[in-house]
Design an enzyme around this catalytic site. Structure first.
Site, PDB file in Angstrom:
ATOM      1  CE  LYS A  83      -3.570   2.046   3.020  1.00 19.36           C
ATOM      2  NZ  LYS A  83      -4.351   1.796   4.245  1.00 19.36           N
ATOM      3  CB  SER A  99      -7.428   3.435   3.127  1.00 16.09           C
ATOM      4  OG  SER A  99      -6.676   2.864   4.174  1.00 16.09           O
ATOM      5  CB  SER A 155      -7.731   0.672   5.960  1.00 19.46           C
ATOM      6  OG  SER A 155      -8.351   1.893   6.279  1.00 19.46           O
TER       7      SER A 155
END
Length: 519
Positions: A123, A198, A222
């Site tokens: 990420k 996210s 997330s």
């Protein structure tokens, strides 16, 4: 609290009105990523590492296969923000040369570098030296990380090779991975739907079979929400097990330090287990991750829905059905199964709002320190509604929540924090070292990205774990009638991560786990 319910009801009504309109607009745009043709892409990271150590596969072959798959699917999902493909191939060649030289043995590598030669993705909010580190913010356009974050460093020490960094919402604030810098990441099973947020770029790549193992972060869900939307496994560890150094927004020395965690995302539970062993290498507390979890010794509590005003956050019947399948299976195999009361989840929305009560918030989220900052925020909100702001609607809305302390009086902070501490103690005592709690990860499958913002309150299903500092693993359980992934989460007491992972592995054996998308 009444005004918070009014906001929820209003957003639910707007969502209900707009949903059929957007469904019609996207009715002919549904696509999934191309089918996986290379069988190498279906192996687990554990299997790939073993094949590399034993000389059955070269690291270069594996890395090149995943790079090819990323290039094949990224035009469908828009997940990759920045890459180091050439450097990764060189890293793989170095691994193969080291193994061929005889300087290391398979047995030694299994112990010291269990992911030797295996690629992984990250990420973008988790720093990888030399790669993009913007948080999806126009204000940080072009910024690169100068060093590896703690999770990336641990993975590289274990022999893993980073391939790329993937998309997130602006500063990780949102349940759909959209920002004004890199655009929107889409769901690999249906590109008209969101991949979640996210850690949405990770969810999309892994679900598409373009990454075998990823590093995400979880503040209010997330890791688990993208895992739910993209049909993969994702684990949110107990806070404190893995250092959050290198996270954007900053998660050290502020309110996020008890809520934000790095964690693994994967298509196979054995990869979650191995990744957690790697990521917890510096944890001083014994986690007993290699200790088998026997279903017959488990106590299983569950709820299949969180009660809400007018059913605004009620789970769909297909998700409730997956929980019944799982609990019936566990009961049949000797576990003590009990449906618990709403007490454990009743205050989830309250706990979500009090997460914004901190007097100390990350510097990256303080967009304006002037006396009229609040007025400017409302102006930015109006501009974002018509696409004229440099910030996303999700970001501005969350910053407003922070600025207004979750619309909860500051004087009540001590009371609400005490209530959270009390509930954390109750649940930890009830679960002990042999209990798990099963509940939905999200009330429905992935929806259209433009509408997901209107359901931000649905993160109460996952944020409860962050607020109460509990570990949780999302478990994929097949598809709904629209062919979209669904599942649930398994929660355990603090530092009992092994129980979450053990139940997830049992579910994978019984129900199949990740199912590849097809064209």
């Amino acid at each position: 609290m009444f005004r918070n319910h009014l906001i929820t009801i209003f957003m639910w009504l707007v969502y209900s009105f707009l949903r059929p309109i957007f469904a019609y607009i996207y009715s002919k745009k549904r696509k999934s990523v191309p089918a996986i043709r290379n069988p190498l892409l279906t192996f687990s990271a554990v299997e790939l590492a073993k094949k590399v150590r034993q000389g059955e596969l070269s690291s270069q072959t594996i890395v090149e296969a995943y790079i090819e798959r990323i290039k094949e699917v990224n035009c469908f999902v828009n997940a990759v923000v920045d890459e180091r493909f050439e450097a990764a191939i060189n890293d793989a060649k170095a691994c193969d040369a080291k193994l061929k030289s005889g300087k290391v043995t398979a047995a030694a590598l299994e112990k010291s570098q269990p992911l030797f030669g295996v690629p992984f993705t990250v990420k973008e909010a988790c720093s990888v030296a030399g790669l993009s580190y913007t948080g999806g913010s126009l204000a940080r356009k072009g910024m690169k990380a100068t060093e590896d974050g703690s999770a990336v460093e641990l993975m590289k020490n274990a022999g893993a090779i980073p391939l790329c960094v993937t998309n997130t919402p602006e500063f990780c604030l949102g349940t759909t991975s959209t920002n004004n810098l890199f655009g929107t990441t889409k769901n690999p099973y249906d590109t008209s739907k969101t991949c979640g947020g996210s850690s949405g770029g990770e969810g999309a790549l892994i679900g598409a079979g373009a990454s075998v193992l990823g590093i995400g972060s979880d503040i209010l869900g997330s890791i688990r929400i993208p895992s739910h939307f993209c049909g993969i496994f994702g684990h949110k560890p107990t806070p404190g097990i893995v250092s959050t150094r290198g996270h954007l927004p900053t998660a050290e020395n502020n309110a996020l330090r008890f809520m934000a965690v790095f964690g693994p995302m994967a298509r196979h539970t054995e990869d979650l287990h191995l990744a957690m062993k790697v990521l917890s290498a510096n944890c001083e507390r014994p986690l007993r991750l290699d200790e088998p979890v026997d279903v017959k010794t488990l106590r299983v509590f569950y709820v299949d829905n969180i009660d809400s005003v007018l059913g605004t956050r009620s789970t769909t019947l297909d998700i409730r059905r997956t929980i019944k399948l799982a609990t019936d299976y566990l009961a049949k195999n000797g576990a003590q199964v009990k449906q618990t009361s709403q007490e454990w989840v009743h205050d989830s929305f309250l706990f979500l709002l009090t997460s914004f009560l901190s007097k100390e918030n990350p510097e990256e989220l303080i967009t304006d320190k002037s006396p009229d900052a609040r007025k400017k925020l409302f102006l930015e909100l109006l501009k974002a509604l018509v696409g004229l702001s440099n910030n996303t609607l999700q970001f501005i809305f969350t910053v407003l929540l922070i600025e207004f302390h979750g619309f909860i009086p500051r004087a009540a902070e001590e009371y609400y924090n005490a209530k959270k501490d009390t509930m954390r103690g109750i649940i930890n005592k009830a679960l002990g070292n042999d209990g798990v709690f099963i509940c939905p990860t999200y009330p429905h499958a992935a929806s259209i990205a433009e509408l997901t913002f209107l359901r931000n309150d649905c993160v109460i299903y996952t944020s409860n774990c962050n607020c109460l500092q509990l570990p949780s693993t999302h478990v994929p359980m097949g598809f709904n009638d629209e062919g979209l992934p669904i599942g649930f989460q398994v929660i355990a007491g603090s530092y009992q991560d092994r129980l979450c992972l053990g139940v997830a592995r049992e579910m994978e054996k019984a129900f199949g786990g990740w199912i590849p998308p097809t064209s």
